[in-house]
Design an enzyme around this catalytic site. Sequence first.
Site, PDB file in Angstrom:
ATOM      1  N   PHE A   1       0.883  -1.227   0.049  1.00 33.08           N
ATOM      2  CA  PHE A   1       0.076  -0.009  -0.128  1.00 33.08           C
ATOM      3  C   PHE A   1       0.970   1.203   0.012  1.00 33.08           C
ATOM      4  CE2 PHE A   1      -2.827   3.312   1.978  1.00 33.08           C
ATOM      5  CZ  PHE A   1      -4.174   2.804   1.164  1.00 33.08           C
TER       6      PHE A   1
ATOM      7  N   ARG B   1     -12.660  -4.016  -7.196  1.00 32.79           N
ATOM      8  CA  ARG B   1     -12.469  -4.906  -6.009  1.00 32.79           C
ATOM      9  C   ARG B   1     -13.509  -5.441  -5.377  1.00 32.79           C
ATOM     10  NH1 ARG B   1      -8.435  -2.237  -1.655  1.00 32.79           N
ATOM     11  NH2 ARG B   1     -10.327  -1.046  -1.162  1.00 32.79           N
TER      12      ARG B   1
ATOM     13  N   TYR C   1     -10.796  -0.480  11.081  1.00 30.18           N
ATOM     14  CA  TYR C   1     -11.808  -0.035  10.266  1.00 30.18           C
ATOM     15  C   TYR C   1     -12.239  -0.915   9.125  1.00 30.18           C
ATOM     16  CZ  TYR C   1      -8.339   2.593   7.721  1.00 30.18           C
ATOM     17  OH  TYR C   1      -7.301   3.020   7.301  1.00 30.18           O
ATOM     18  N   LYS C   2     -11.373  -1.851   8.649  1.00 33.58           N
ATOM     19  CA  LYS C   2     -11.896  -2.693   7.654  1.00 33.58           C
ATOM     20  C   LYS C   2     -12.646  -3.946   7.903  1.00 33.58           C
ATOM     21  CE  LYS C   2      -8.052  -0.720   4.839  1.00 33.58           C
ATOM     22  NZ  LYS C   2      -6.554  -0.757   4.680  1.00 33.58           N
TER      23      LYS C   2
ATOM     24  N   ASP D   1       2.251  -5.796   8.016  1.00 29.26           N
ATOM     25  CA  ASP D   1       0.940  -5.064   7.879  1.00 29.26           C
ATOM     26  C   ASP D   1      -0.067  -6.190   7.646  1.00 29.26           C
ATOM     27  OD1 ASP D   1      -1.485  -3.636   7.302  1.00 29.26           O
ATOM     28  OD2 ASP D   1       0.094  -1.711   6.635  1.00 29.26           O
TER      29      ASP D   1
HETATM   30  C1  LIG Z   1      -5.959   0.708   4.464  1.00 31.02           C
HETATM   31  C2  LIG Z   1      -4.328   0.592   4.777  1.00 31.02           C
HETATM   32  C3  LIG Z   1      -3.720   1.619   4.865  1.00 31.02           C
HETATM   33  C4  LIG Z   1      -4.290   2.970   5.594  1.00 31.02           C
HETATM   34  O1  LIG Z   1      -3.767   3.456   6.683  1.00 31.02           O
HETATM   35  P1  LIG Z   1      -4.313   4.738   7.663  1.00 31.02           P
HETATM   36  O2  LIG Z   1      -3.166   5.486   8.190  1.00 31.02           O
HETATM   37  O3  LIG Z   1      -5.315   4.111   8.485  1.00 31.02           O
HETATM   38  O4  LIG Z   1      -5.191   5.618   6.820  1.00 31.02           O
HETATM   39  C5  LIG Z   1      -2.247   1.335   5.305  1.00 31.02           C
HETATM   40  N1  LIG Z   1      -1.886   0.426   4.944  1.00 31.02           N
HETATM   41  C6  LIG Z   1      -2.305  -0.611   4.295  1.00 31.02           C
HETATM   42  C7  LIG Z   1      -1.685  -1.824   3.919  1.00 31.02           C
HETATM   43  C8  LIG Z   1      -3.798  -0.706   4.198  1.00 31.02           C
HETATM   44  O5  LIG Z   1      -4.562  -1.488   3.698  1.00 31.02           O
END
Ligand SMILES: *Cc1c(COP(=O)(O)O)cnc(C)c1O
Length: 397
Positions: free
Chosen positions: A113, A356, A209-210, A184
């Site tokens: 990400f 997705r 939140y996911k 992660d």
């Molecule tokens: C959703 C997601 C994020 C989002 O980070 P936030 O700081 O919570 O906005 C970061 N890394 C990955 C791999 C994600 O899937």
Amino acid sequence: MTDFDHTRALFDLPEGVIYLDGNSLGPLPKGVAARVAQVVTDEWGKMVITGWNRAGWMDLPSRVGDRVGRLIGAPRGTVVMGDTLSIKVYQALASALEMRPDRRIILSDTGNFPSDLYMADGLCRSLGPDYRVKTVAPDAVEGAIDPSVAVLMLTEVDYRTGRKHDMARLIAKAHEVGALVVWDLAHSAGAIPVDVAGADTDFAVGCSYKYLNSGPGGPAFIYVAPRLADQVRPALSGWLGHEAPFAFDLDYRPGAGIERMRVGTPPVLQLVALDAALDVWDGVDMADLRARSLELQGIFINRVEAACPTLTLASPRAPENRGSQVSFRHPDGYAIMQALIAEGVIGDFRAPDILRFGFTPLYLSPKDVTRAADTLCDIMATGRWDRPEFHTRAKVT
Ligand SMILES: *Cc1c(COP(=O)(O)O)cnc(C)c1O
């Protein structure tokens, strides 16, 4: 056996919607609104500042962390909640790099990400000119693990394609060359069985939140292996990670174990929302969840491939190499997704061409998934996605 009719009844889903976006923002579990309202009224409203002690607000980050820990194979006292995931990535990386002072490379992959890579880049910039992030293709990661690597930083499940890394294997490989690992688990926690302790990871981070349904902006989590927790030096050395925050010492002394990964004042209302949302996991067996997720994914892939030949599967074909989402490619993916959402099937779009779909067995049934696939294929067959209103890009895709 997990009763998925029971778990589905625990969610407040919008009428007429099939929700295939729980991998991006989980829906509202029924118990959350009342719990948050009660805390607002009875605790914040009546106790005001005494709530920190009387209502136990100050302990929420570790108490709720233990509940999240149960879902990722973390023993009690090894997970703490707070901040956002990007911050937790930074924190874990900074501590890991400091423990490998003679090495300068963070190894990651091009499927990660972007925020994780940006945070790593920013950290390298502030540490000095020799530090750098090296990214390779996801299938080249294993071959790129060598003794120059300080930290291997990976997201287990690719946010675009759903491809899943072999976590235990890559950890073993990294440890063999003396590197530390940061995983992660944004698309793993609550999505697939995870065993951070069994796989012997050094650090793990993720968001709530996911798949954990804490609501927009819910706090992130961080895990540090117990063998390291009293050695790591927090780079974000905030007062609530101090050994004695209310001594107000001028010098920082890290708190015991995972407590030192706390930074500032915890988001109490969001933690309460998460705490209530976690009740839906009582009685859920992660192996059952995995089996059901793969069943739902299989139904969707088969149906879409049979009826919409213009969509190309972007996810690995072998179920064991997927997380809990399925993606298809199409050059007009954005408009197609908007048309689908307009008909009550919510997924999302990731540039440049990915549609997705998240599969969340707690509230999705085979019937929902069949209907979603049929709606998608009907939209493709009739071409009704190609209307001007579906091509207008919104700020959040
Ligand atoms: C959703 C997601 C994020 C989002 O980070 P936030 O700081 O919570 O906005 C970061 N890394 C990955 C791999 C994600 O899937």
